[in-house]
Design a protein around this motif. Sequence first.
Motif, mmCIF file in Angstrom:
data_model
loop_
_atom_site.group_PDB
_atom_site.id
_atom_site.type_symbol
_atom_site.label_atom_id
_atom_site.label_comp_id
_atom_site.label_asym_id
_atom_site.label_seq_id
_atom_site.Cartn_x
_atom_site.Cartn_y
_atom_site.Cartn_z
ATOM 1 N N GLN A 219 26.354 45.597 8.490
ATOM 2 C CA GLN A 219 26.514 45.042 7.149
ATOM 3 C C GLN A 219 26.336 46.144 6.107
ATOM 4 O O GLN A 219 27.003 46.146 5.081
ATOM 5 N N PHE A 246 36.356 45.811 8.969
ATOM 6 C CA PHE A 246 35.512 44.615 9.085
ATOM 7 C C PHE A 246 36.262 43.297 8.903
ATOM 8 O O PHE A 246 35.672 42.232 9.020
ATOM 9 N N THR A 247 37.549 43.363 8.578
ATOM 10 C CA THR A 247 38.287 42.098 8.511
ATOM 11 C C THR A 247 39.346 42.020 9.599
ATOM 12 O O THR A 247 39.560 40.955 10.175
ATOM 13 N N ASN A 248 39.965 43.145 9.884
ATOM 14 C CA ASN A 248 41.033 43.108 10.877
ATOM 15 C C ASN A 248 41.211 44.476 11.546
ATOM 16 O O ASN A 248 42.199 45.169 11.303
ATOM 17 N N PRO A 249 40.244 44.843 12.386
ATOM 18 C CA PRO A 249 40.352 46.170 13.016
ATOM 19 C C PRO A 249 41.580 46.256 13.919
ATOM 20 O O PRO A 249 42.036 45.243 14.449
ATOM 21 N N GLU A 255 36.747 45.695 17.371
ATOM 22 C CA GLU A 255 36.520 44.253 17.147
ATOM 23 C C GLU A 255 35.330 43.778 17.994
ATOM 24 O O GLU A 255 34.426 43.109 17.505
ATOM 25 N N ARG A 261 30.330 41.590 20.587
ATOM 26 C CA ARG A 261 30.760 41.223 21.943
ATOM 27 C C ARG A 261 30.930 42.465 22.809
ATOM 28 O O ARG A 261 31.654 42.461 23.786
ATOM 29 N N ILE B 2 28.025 35.231 23.583
ATOM 30 C CA ILE B 2 26.970 35.438 22.587
ATOM 31 C C ILE B 2 26.718 34.132 21.825
ATOM 32 O O ILE B 2 27.530 33.211 21.870
ATOM 33 N N LEU B 4 26.826 33.374 18.748
ATOM 34 C CA LEU B 4 27.851 33.028 17.761
ATOM 35 C C LEU B 4 29.037 32.306 18.422
ATOM 36 O O LEU B 4 29.605 31.382 17.832
ATOM 37 N N ASP B 5 29.383 32.713 19.641
ATOM 38 C CA ASP B 5 30.483 32.042 20.358
ATOM 39 C C ASP B 5 30.179 30.558 20.541
ATOM 40 O O ASP B 5 31.053 29.703 20.385
ATOM 41 N N LEU B 8 30.622 28.834 17.243
ATOM 42 C CA LEU B 8 32.045 28.693 16.887
ATOM 43 C C LEU B 8 32.713 27.619 17.745
ATOM 44 O O LEU B 8 33.575 26.877 17.267
ATOM 45 N N SER B 70 26.515 36.253 9.541
ATOM 46 C CA SER B 70 27.357 37.246 8.840
ATOM 47 C C SER B 70 28.597 37.612 9.658
ATOM 48 O O SER B 70 28.774 38.769 10.063
ATOM 49 N N VAL B 72 32.188 38.767 11.049
ATOM 50 C CA VAL B 72 33.179 39.747 10.595
ATOM 51 C C VAL B 72 34.450 39.603 11.437
ATOM 52 O O VAL B 72 34.452 38.913 12.452
ATOM 53 N N ALA B 73 35.505 40.271 10.984
ATOM 54 C CA ALA B 73 36.787 40.336 11.698
ATOM 55 C C ALA B 73 37.259 38.943 12.137
ATOM 56 O O ALA B 73 37.290 38.031 11.314
ATOM 57 N N SER B 74 37.598 38.758 13.415
ATOM 58 C CA SER B 74 38.190 37.481 13.841
ATOM 59 C C SER B 74 37.203 36.322 13.649
ATOM 60 O O SER B 74 37.608 35.194 13.359
ATOM 61 N N ASP B 75 35.901 36.596 13.804
ATOM 62 C CA ASP B 75 34.901 35.529 13.588
ATOM 63 C C ASP B 75 34.924 35.075 12.126
ATOM 64 O O ASP B 75 34.857 33.875 11.833
ATOM 65 N N LEU B 76 35.018 36.055 11.231
ATOM 66 C CA LEU B 76 35.059 35.744 9.800
ATOM 67 C C LEU B 76 36.301 34.903 9.495
ATOM 68 O O LEU B 76 36.224 33.890 8.783
ATOM 69 N N ARG B 77 37.427 35.323 10.048
ATOM 70 C CA ARG B 77 38.669 34.592 9.781
ATOM 71 C C ARG B 77 38.597 33.173 10.340
ATOM 72 O O ARG B 77 39.087 32.228 9.730
ATOM 73 N N GLU B 210 46.036 35.962 13.673
ATOM 74 C CA GLU B 210 46.873 37.162 13.495
ATOM 75 C C GLU B 210 46.535 37.948 12.229
ATOM 76 O O GLU B 210 47.150 38.978 11.971
#
Lengths: 263, 217
Positions: A219, A246-249, A255, A261, B2, B4-5, B8, B70, B72-77, B210
Amino acid sequence: MVQKNKSVKELNPEYKLESRNLNLFYGQKQALRDVSIKMSANTVTAFIGPSGCGKSTFLRCFNRMNDLIEGVKIDGDVLIDNVDIYKNEIDVYEYRKKVGMVFQKPNPFPKSIFENVAFGLRINGEKSKSYIEDTVEYALKQAALWEEVKDSLHKSAIAISGGQQQRLCIARAIAVKPSILLMDEPASALDPLSTTKIEELIHTLKDNYTIVIVTHNMQQAARISDKTAYFYMGELIEYDLTEKIFTNPSRIETENYITGRFG
Amino acid sequence: MIHLDRELEQLKKSTTAMWVLVQSQIEKAYKALAANDKDLAREVIANEKRVNSMELKIDSDCEDLFALYSPVASDLRTVLATLKINTNLERIGDLAEGICKHILSEEKAFDKELLKASEIQEMYDVVIEIMKDVLKAYIKEDTKLARTIFKKDEILNEINMQATKNITEYIGSDISKIEAGLNFLSIIRKLERVGDQITNIAEEIIFSHEAKVLKHL
């Protein structure tokens, strides 16, 4: 309001730091593999990755700190202001003046606050009392510590809080007027409030310095850096705008790491 | 897996449950309309409270996920998309309720001629079909299937445009039919909006997997 980090177009086109096909070995063990990267001036770059991935080793290449470790072999190029700092004719001590370093644990000298900041100037042979005083004040102001310590400059640096000690170390690094600041997990030993102050400080400092920070706090990397580099097993896996990372690596390895993970 | 999984996965289950309820609300609204079943219309209106409470629960779960994990990436989306899908589903629920209110406001059953002229059966068939397809796309994370929705939504838009003309003609033939005709036109409009909401959901599914934003294209 969230302040967006700089976009590609806004980043300074001038590269301050660069490595080309850098390989580093500790004896037989290869710690960095063919790392090539370019970092623009006046930006904050975050190095992230699991323990042992080579990010701190790579950071230390930029002030040749690895030279001090026995059995280290380096090939490839490391450039500061387009000059290869590993070339034979380079005066390492002169180049190190361009590069300030801040470590994970605050490491003030057992001296007064004033003398800690003045230390670098004195060993560089600075004799002018007024110049030293002005520079100490300037550096403490830059490190956002002046208001807190201006009335106790001759108090022992060991007696101030951890967060203040770390800002003092930043002031000490700034006092010799470097253009680059390398920070190896500078806030990992600090409480959230001190961490916020250090992060705010980094944000302010990038107007005058090129900053590279190693952090395990994702963060934090997301909040303060313009670009982020993800390392794994000595390789630079992905290097891009922090917003993108951090949004779309682009890489699945990145990722997996940033979403927890990994492994 | 994990922690978070697991969270989700739970969020997806809650969203799917809400989806199934909302879909059944739309299906019942049509049955109530076709059979002039006012009790069924009342049932849909009563069930709207359940839809609302599910929306609040999913909103709160998303808020917790942001605060505690918090992402991020695909989790955030995923969480961002869920928030929006949740809002879209709740609006579809509102539209089903609205349709049923129109049914209750009519003393008699809608004229069969009106039902035929408006092509409402065709419209409903498309709505139900795309709702099912988008749900399948959501569950299977199938963006290809989600993309098929956009074409089908155009069918709804065409029927909606044609319906205005047809209903105007219907009203024109007999002035006493104005109220029923306008009431029915509102139902058609609501169905068309259901199609828009489903299209929004399909866009969110694509964004989630995507990272592509299709809105306003």
